[in-house]
Motif scaffolding. Structure first.
Motif, PDB file in Angstrom:
ATOM      1  N   ILE A  37      -9.766  -5.691  -5.482  1.00 32.91           N
ATOM      2  CA  ILE A  37     -10.116  -4.344  -5.937  1.00 32.91           C
ATOM      3  C   ILE A  37      -8.855  -3.564  -6.293  1.00 32.91           C
TER       4      ILE A  37
ATOM      5  N   LEU B 135      -8.726   2.971   0.271  1.00 33.28           N
ATOM      6  CA  LEU B 135      -8.310   1.575   0.183  1.00 33.28           C
ATOM      7  C   LEU B 135      -7.045   1.284   0.985  1.00 33.28           C
TER       8      LEU B 135
ATOM      9  N   ASN C 153     -10.659  -9.428  -0.550  1.00 31.84           N
ATOM     10  CA  ASN C 153     -11.570  -8.618  -1.364  1.00 31.84           C
ATOM     11  C   ASN C 153     -10.920  -7.291  -1.748  1.00 31.84           C
ATOM     12  N   GLN C 154     -10.297  -6.643  -0.804  1.00 31.51           N
ATOM     13  CA  GLN C 154      -9.677  -5.347  -1.071  1.00 31.51           C
ATOM     14  C   GLN C 154      -8.451  -5.479  -1.969  1.00 31.51           C
TER      15      GLN C 154
ATOM     16  N   GLN D 113      -8.150   0.990   4.608  1.00 25.85           N
ATOM     17  CA  GLN D 113      -8.989  -0.195   4.776  1.00 25.85           C
ATOM     18  C   GLN D 113      -8.151  -1.478   4.784  1.00 25.85           C
ATOM     19  N   LEU D 114      -7.248  -1.587   3.821  1.00 22.97           N
ATOM     20  CA  LEU D 114      -6.395  -2.775   3.739  1.00 22.97           C
ATOM     21  C   LEU D 114      -5.528  -2.929   4.978  1.00 22.97           C
TER      22      LEU D 114
ATOM     23  N   THR E 148       0.810  -1.216   0.000  1.00 25.87           N
ATOM     24  CA  THR E 148       0.000   0.000   0.000  1.00 25.87           C
ATOM     25  C   THR E 148       0.846   1.271   0.000  1.00 25.87           C
TER      26      THR E 148
ATOM     27  N   GLU F 242      -5.663   7.629  -2.096  1.00 27.70           N
ATOM     28  CA  GLU F 242      -6.213   6.422  -1.464  1.00 27.70           C
ATOM     29  C   GLU F 242      -5.794   6.299  -0.001  1.00 27.70           C
TER      30      GLU F 242
ATOM     31  N   GLU G 251     -11.837 -10.051   4.044  1.00 26.82           N
ATOM     32  CA  GLU G 251     -11.924  -8.625   3.741  1.00 26.82           C
ATOM     33  C   GLU G 251     -10.644  -8.151   3.052  1.00 26.82           C
TER      34      GLU G 251
END
Length: 120
Positions: free
Chosen positions: A84, A37, A80-81, A40-41, A26, A33, A77
């Motif tokens: 994305i 994201l 999923n991220q 969140q990640l 990240t 972001e 989760e």
């Protein structure tokens, strides 16, 4: 220094490796972001190890298994991220595969731990 029981769990140790990987991945995300994201990640990846740690302090095996289940959910989760992030072009195919393999290993370990906790 005292070593707590969660620190001895192989799955907890693997989840810490995943956190470090997620932070590295990240770091290259677009700056816009930072609060999306990226955040969140990072939070979801940390949740895996945090729920394992919290679960070890619970009295009953059922409670421990509940927190292991939450850890599994956090791993889903993260996956999923990551999907994305890959679809948006923030993560390379190779990095995605590496992270996905790590998540698969962790979720297999979480399933085994949960089964052990429920059958103990």
């Amino acid at each position: 220094m005292k070593i707590y029981s969660f620190e001895k769990l192989d799955v907890w140790q693997e989840s810490i490796v995943l956190v470090k990987l997620i932070y590295t991945l990240t770091d290259t995300f677009p700056s816009e972001e930072k609060f999306g994201l990226t955040s969140q990640l990072r939070r979801a990846s940390i949740s895996i190890s945090s729920n394992l740690a919290e679960g070890t302090s619970r009295k009953t095996q059922k409670d421990k298994a509940h927190f292991t289940t939450i850890s599994f959910s956090s791993a889903m989760e993260v996956l999923n991220q990551l999907i994305i992030g890959k679809d948006l072009g923030f993560i390379s195919e190779n990095d995605y595969i590496l992270a996905r393999q790590k998540i698969e290993k962790i979720t297999n370990m979480l399933n085994a731990l949960r089964n052990y906790q429920l059958n103990k």
